[in-house]
Structures are given as C-alpha cells and as structure tokens.
Design a protein around this motif. Structure first.
Motif, PDB file in Angstrom:
ATOM      1  N   GLY A 148      36.068  38.879  53.576  1.00 25.53           N
ATOM      2  CA  GLY A 148      35.479  38.170  52.448  1.00 25.53           C
ATOM      3  C   GLY A 148      36.265  38.385  51.168  1.00 25.53           C
ATOM      4  O   GLY A 148      36.441  37.455  50.366  1.00 25.53           O
ATOM      5  N   VAL A 149      36.741  39.612  50.962  1.00 30.00           N
ATOM      6  CA  VAL A 149      37.563  39.904  49.782  1.00 30.00           C
ATOM      7  C   VAL A 149      38.870  39.121  49.840  1.00 30.00           C
ATOM      8  O   VAL A 149      39.304  38.530  48.853  1.00 30.00           O
ATOM      9  N   ALA A 150      39.512  39.127  51.024  1.00 25.71           N
ATOM     10  CA  ALA A 150      40.776  38.394  51.173  1.00 25.71           C
ATOM     11  C   ALA A 150      40.582  36.912  50.899  1.00 25.71           C
ATOM     12  O   ALA A 150      41.391  36.280  50.193  1.00 25.71           O
ATOM     13  N   ILE A 151      39.507  36.331  51.423  1.00 29.79           N
ATOM     14  CA  ILE A 151      39.234  34.906  51.210  1.00 29.79           C
ATOM     15  C   ILE A 151      38.955  34.625  49.748  1.00 29.79           C
ATOM     16  O   ILE A 151      39.502  33.678  49.164  1.00 29.79           O
ATOM     17  N   ALA A 152      38.093  35.431  49.131  1.00 29.47           N
ATOM     18  CA  ALA A 152      37.743  35.211  47.726  1.00 29.47           C
ATOM     19  C   ALA A 152      38.968  35.348  46.816  1.00 29.47           C
ATOM     20  O   ALA A 152      39.154  34.566  45.881  1.00 29.47           O
ATOM     21  N   ALA A 153      39.819  36.341  47.101  1.00 28.87           N
ATOM     22  CA  ALA A 153      41.006  36.554  46.292  1.00 28.87           C
ATOM     23  C   ALA A 153      41.991  35.405  46.449  1.00 28.87           C
ATOM     24  O   ALA A 153      42.548  34.897  45.465  1.00 28.87           O
TER      25      ALA A 153
ATOM     26  N   VAL B  36      49.015  30.582  49.055  1.00 29.25           N
ATOM     27  CA  VAL B  36      48.604  31.802  48.356  1.00 29.25           C
ATOM     28  C   VAL B  36      48.261  32.817  49.443  1.00 29.25           C
ATOM     29  O   VAL B  36      47.387  32.570  50.283  1.00 29.25           O
ATOM     30  N   ASN B  37      48.968  33.950  49.444  1.00 26.77           N
ATOM     31  CA  ASN B  37      48.851  34.936  50.521  1.00 26.77           C
ATOM     32  C   ASN B  37      48.239  36.245  50.030  1.00 26.77           C
ATOM     33  O   ASN B  37      48.734  36.838  49.067  1.00 26.77           O
ATOM     34  N   VAL B  38      47.195  36.687  50.718  1.00 28.72           N
ATOM     35  CA  VAL B  38      46.548  37.965  50.401  1.00 28.72           C
ATOM     36  C   VAL B  38      46.286  38.698  51.711  1.00 28.72           C
ATOM     37  O   VAL B  38      45.624  38.147  52.612  1.00 28.72           O
ATOM     38  N   ALA B  39      46.780  39.920  51.833  1.00 30.48           N
ATOM     39  CA  ALA B  39      46.594  40.666  53.081  1.00 30.48           C
ATOM     40  C   ALA B  39      46.335  42.136  52.793  1.00 30.48           C
ATOM     41  O   ALA B  39      47.009  42.741  51.954  1.00 30.48           O
TER      42      ALA B  39
ATOM     43  N   ASP C 274      47.611  45.977  57.643  1.00 28.34           N
ATOM     44  CA  ASP C 274      47.020  46.296  58.946  1.00 28.34           C
ATOM     45  C   ASP C 274      45.527  45.960  59.013  1.00 28.34           C
ATOM     46  O   ASP C 274      44.761  46.611  59.734  1.00 28.34           O
ATOM     47  N   GLY C 275      45.116  44.920  58.258  1.00 30.97           N
ATOM     48  CA  GLY C 275      43.699  44.566  58.265  1.00 30.97           C
ATOM     49  C   GLY C 275      43.480  43.085  58.020  1.00 30.97           C
ATOM     50  O   GLY C 275      44.236  42.239  58.517  1.00 30.97           O
ATOM     51  N   ALA C 276      42.463  42.776  57.263  1.00 27.80           N
ATOM     52  CA  ALA C 276      42.091  41.391  56.973  1.00 27.80           C
ATOM     53  C   ALA C 276      43.167  40.698  56.162  1.00 27.80           C
ATOM     54  O   ALA C 276      43.944  41.334  55.441  1.00 27.80           O
ATOM     55  N   ALA C 277      43.208  39.358  56.277  1.00 21.31           N
ATOM     56  CA  ALA C 277      44.203  38.587  55.542  1.00 21.31           C
ATOM     57  C   ALA C 277      43.719  37.152  55.370  1.00 21.31           C
ATOM     58  O   ALA C 277      42.897  36.664  56.148  1.00 21.31           O
ATOM     59  N   ALA C 278      44.260  36.488  54.340  1.00 25.25           N
ATOM     60  CA  ALA C 278      43.922  35.088  54.101  1.00 25.25           C
ATOM     61  C   ALA C 278      45.122  34.361  53.531  1.00 25.25           C
ATOM     62  O   ALA C 278      45.874  34.911  52.714  1.00 25.25           O
ATOM     63  N   VAL C 279      45.297  33.123  53.970  1.00 28.30           N
ATOM     64  CA  VAL C 279      46.325  32.222  53.457  1.00 28.30           C
ATOM     65  C   VAL C 279      45.611  30.966  52.968  1.00 28.30           C
ATOM     66  O   VAL C 279      44.958  30.275  53.759  1.00 28.30           O
ATOM     67  N   ALA C 280      45.717  30.681  51.675  1.00 28.32           N
ATOM     68  CA  ALA C 280      45.024  29.531  51.104  1.00 28.32           C
ATOM     69  C   ALA C 280      46.009  28.420  50.770  1.00 28.32           C
ATOM     70  O   ALA C 280      47.076  28.672  50.209  1.00 28.32           O
ATOM     71  N   ASP C 281      45.635  27.200  51.124  1.00 25.38           N
ATOM     72  CA  ASP C 281      46.381  26.007  50.727  1.00 25.38           C
ATOM     73  C   ASP C 281      45.654  25.419  49.516  1.00 25.38           C
ATOM     74  O   ASP C 281      44.556  24.878  49.656  1.00 25.38           O
ATOM     75  N   PRO C 282      46.238  25.514  48.320  1.00 26.30           N
ATOM     76  CA  PRO C 282      45.540  25.083  47.109  1.00 26.30           C
ATOM     77  C   PRO C 282      45.208  23.598  47.074  1.00 26.30           C
ATOM     78  O   PRO C 282      44.324  23.180  46.322  1.00 26.30           O
ATOM     79  N   PHE C 283      45.889  22.791  47.868  1.00 26.93           N
ATOM     80  CA  PHE C 283      45.728  21.350  47.757  1.00 26.93           C
ATOM     81  C   PHE C 283      44.915  20.729  48.886  1.00 26.93           C
ATOM     82  O   PHE C 283      44.220  19.736  48.682  1.00 26.93           O
TER      83      PHE C 283
ATOM     84  N   ASP D  87      41.958  40.417  39.887  1.00 28.25           N
ATOM     85  CA  ASP D  87      40.604  40.561  39.342  1.00 28.25           C
ATOM     86  C   ASP D  87      39.579  40.676  40.470  1.00 28.25           C
ATOM     87  O   ASP D  87      38.639  41.478  40.392  1.00 28.25           O
ATOM     88  N   VAL D  88      39.754  39.888  41.509  1.00 23.11           N
ATOM     89  CA  VAL D  88      38.837  39.934  42.651  1.00 23.11           C
ATOM     90  C   VAL D  88      38.967  41.261  43.391  1.00 23.11           C
ATOM     91  O   VAL D  88      37.966  41.927  43.700  1.00 23.11           O
ATOM     92  N   ILE D  89      40.211  41.657  43.688  1.00 20.16           N
ATOM     93  CA  ILE D  89      40.424  42.899  44.441  1.00 20.16           C
ATOM     94  C   ILE D  89      39.920  44.107  43.663  1.00 20.16           C
ATOM     95  O   ILE D  89      39.265  45.002  44.224  1.00 20.16           O
ATOM     96  N   ARG D  90      40.200  44.143  42.371  1.00 21.94           N
ATOM     97  CA  ARG D  90      39.748  45.284  41.556  1.00 21.94           C
ATOM     98  C   ARG D  90      38.232  45.350  41.488  1.00 21.94           C
ATOM     99  O   ARG D  90      37.643  46.433  41.481  1.00 21.94           O
ATOM    100  N   ALA D  91      37.583  44.184  41.409  1.00 19.77           N
ATOM    101  CA  ALA D  91      36.123  44.167  41.358  1.00 19.77           C
ATOM    102  C   ALA D  91      35.514  44.602  42.680  1.00 19.77           C
ATOM    103  O   ALA D  91      34.486  45.287  42.717  1.00 19.77           O
ATOM    104  N   ALA D  92      36.142  44.203  43.780  1.00 20.86           N
ATOM    105  CA  ALA D  92      35.597  44.486  45.107  1.00 20.86           C
ATOM    106  C   ALA D  92      36.023  45.842  45.654  1.00 20.86           C
ATOM    107  O   ALA D  92      35.239  46.520  46.327  1.00 20.86           O
ATOM    108  N   ARG D  93      37.276  46.218  45.411  1.00 19.86           N
ATOM    109  CA  ARG D  93      37.846  47.446  45.981  1.00 19.86           C
ATOM    110  C   ARG D  93      38.658  48.178  44.900  1.00 19.86           C
ATOM    111  O   ARG D  93      39.891  48.240  44.949  1.00 19.86           O
ATOM    112  N   PRO D  94      37.979  48.751  43.896  1.00 23.00           N
ATOM    113  CA  PRO D  94      38.681  49.346  42.750  1.00 23.00           C
ATOM    114  C   PRO D  94      39.603  50.512  43.102  1.00 23.00           C
ATOM    115  O   PRO D  94      40.523  50.820  42.336  1.00 23.00           O
ATOM    116  N   ASP D  95      39.386  51.147  44.240  1.00 18.91           N
ATOM    117  CA  ASP D  95      40.206  52.306  44.608  1.00 18.91           C
ATOM    118  C   ASP D  95      41.422  51.944  45.455  1.00 18.91           C
ATOM    119  O   ASP D  95      42.252  52.812  45.755  1.00 18.91           O
TER     120      ASP D  95
END
Length: 269
Positions: free
Chosen positions: A12-17, A105-108, A111-120, A57-65
């Motif tokens: 969920g964090v990867a998708i939101a970010a 847009v790539n967020v991973a 060794d865990g969750a990941a998301a690739v977003a197509d902005p268009f 901003d999303v990652i820091r809010a969800a996983r500050p450490d």
C-alpha cells in the motif's frame, strides 16, 4: 491531522508513493521545464525533483524510520539499513522533456513490495513480493506474462560494460531476432512492467548489477512476482556478480534470446 498512510501495509505504501509521484508528473506535463544538468548527457527536470518530494512525503509519513535512496536526492538514512526504499521519480526524463508520455514512476522496498506507476494510463503495477497485479480505475487484476505480442524492448542507452562481447544494438541485426521478434525502444523501465502485463514478450539491456538500481528494482520485483524469467545477459541470476538484464515472459522466449546473445558474444571473441 490524521496520518492516512500510517496504517498501510508495504504494498500500500509503494502504491500510494508511486501514485503521488505520478500525479506530479502528470500535472507538470507539457510545461517548459528547465533542465538540471547531471553530467555525461544526463539531466533532471523540476518534475523529477517535485515527484521525488511527493514520493518521500508518503514514505516518511508511513515509514519514518526507513532509509531511502532517491534518484535525485541520493541516500537518506543509513545505507545499510534493514529497510530501504529505492525511488526513481521519473524514468524516461528525456521522453518527458520532449513531450513523449512513455515514462514510469518506480518505488521499491529492497527485497520487498514494489510499484511501477504509469502517469498517463493511470495503471499501477505492483507486488507484495509474492504476487503481481495491476490497479486501474479502482480495480485490481493479476498480471499474466505472455510472449504473444513478439515485441521485445531493447535498451540502447549507455553504459555498455558488456561490449564488445555483448552490444544490444547487435542483437537487433541477428537473423533469428528479426525472424522471431519485433524490436521496440521506449527508453523507460515502464517496459519491464509491460513484460509482466503481457504487453511485451521481453526486455533486454546491458549494464552492471541492476538488482539494487533505483531505475530497475521495482520493475524487476514486479516481473519476478508475475512469473517472468529474470537473469543477467549471461544467463546468471542478477546481483553483484551479474550484469545487465534479460526479462522474458516465458522460458522459451528467454532461451531464444540467450542463444542470440551468446552467438553474438562468441563472434566478438
């Protein structure tokens, strides 16, 4: 203010970010953006920078450490942290800068969750590390790789550590390649997600260890979870000892490509 991200699981964090970054990229599309020179012909734009800020901003809010390695902001937090997010806020900057919408847009989480977003297109390709899905218009569907399109993306961008034994451009002239596949060059790792989604039969690029790359980590994770065959250009598992990347929808396509890569390499030795 209630932290709306704190209760999300890692996918969920990867998708939101990724979505947050994609929203910025979409909003800033078409503007006259100053290029920020990074040397060796590479550059960023204000869209790259602002998209990375939105992702962080999303990652820091969800996983500050958690630590983060960003394409634009570099390392934040301990480099050897147990949990580290790899962020590429705009893969395909040159495409974007000239008005081409083929970007990702790539967020991973390493060794865990990941998301690739197509902005268009609005698609978000994601994995929890075990399964791979695509989310669009609020609905999720399982990714199903297939070689049916016969379309193979070949990355022609430097660096070329495999040369002269392997040069991606030589693959395009291989008789077997011309007979079996149709080349595509999109200059963005969105093409990796397309292999997982059945929109491409395979993806090939030269390079070093791409497993921990902010550009490739999310796409590799999605492809692995979808059941694609993922190796280096030498056929070995990617990692510190490997180099480059060959991702195929199935074993037969991977085997065909590897035979062509090896025949080209042997001709150069």
């Amino acid at each position: 203010m209630i932290n709306s991200y704190a209760d999300l699981d890692d996918p969920g964090v990867a998708i939101a970010a990724a979505r947050a970054g994609a929203d910025v990229v979409h909003t800033m599309y078409g503007r006259r953006l100053t290029r920020i020179d990074k040397g060796a012909g590479d550059f960023a734009t204000a869209a790259d920078v602002e998209a990375e800020k939105a992702i962080l901003d999303v990652i820091r809010a969800a996983r500050p450490d958690d630590a983060v390695l960003g394409e634009e902001g570099g390392q934040q937090g301990a480099a050897d942290a147990v949990r580290q997010w790899l962020v590429d806020p705009l893969c395909g900057t040159l495409n974007y800068a000239v008005g081409n919408m083929l970007v990702a847009v790539n967020v991973a989480l390493r060794d865990g969750a990941a998301a690739v977003a197509d902005p268009f297109s609005g698609e978000v390709f994601f994995t929890d590390g075990e399964t791979a899905r695509v989310r669009q218009n609020g609905a999720d569907a399982q990714l199903a790789p297939t070689p049916a399109t016969q379309l193979v993306d070949v990355n022609l961008d430097p660096p070329f550590p495999g040369a002269p034994g392997f040069r991606a451009v030589d693959l395009l002239a291989h008789p077997g390649f011309v007979e079996r596949f149709r080349p595509r060059v999109v200059s963005t790792t969105l093409a990796l997600a397309w292999v997982a989604a059945g929109k491409r039969a395979a993806y090939v690029t030269d390079g070093g260890d791409l497993s921990g790359s902010v550009h490739f980590a999310a796409g590799i994770a999605v492809c692995r979870a979808a059941g694609c065959v993922v190796t280096g250009i030498d056929g070995a598992p990617i990692g510190q000892a490997g180099r480059g990347l060959v991702v195929a929808a199935d074993a037969e396509t991977h085997g065909l490509l590897m035979s062509m890569v090896r025949s080209r390499s042997q001709n150069c030795t």
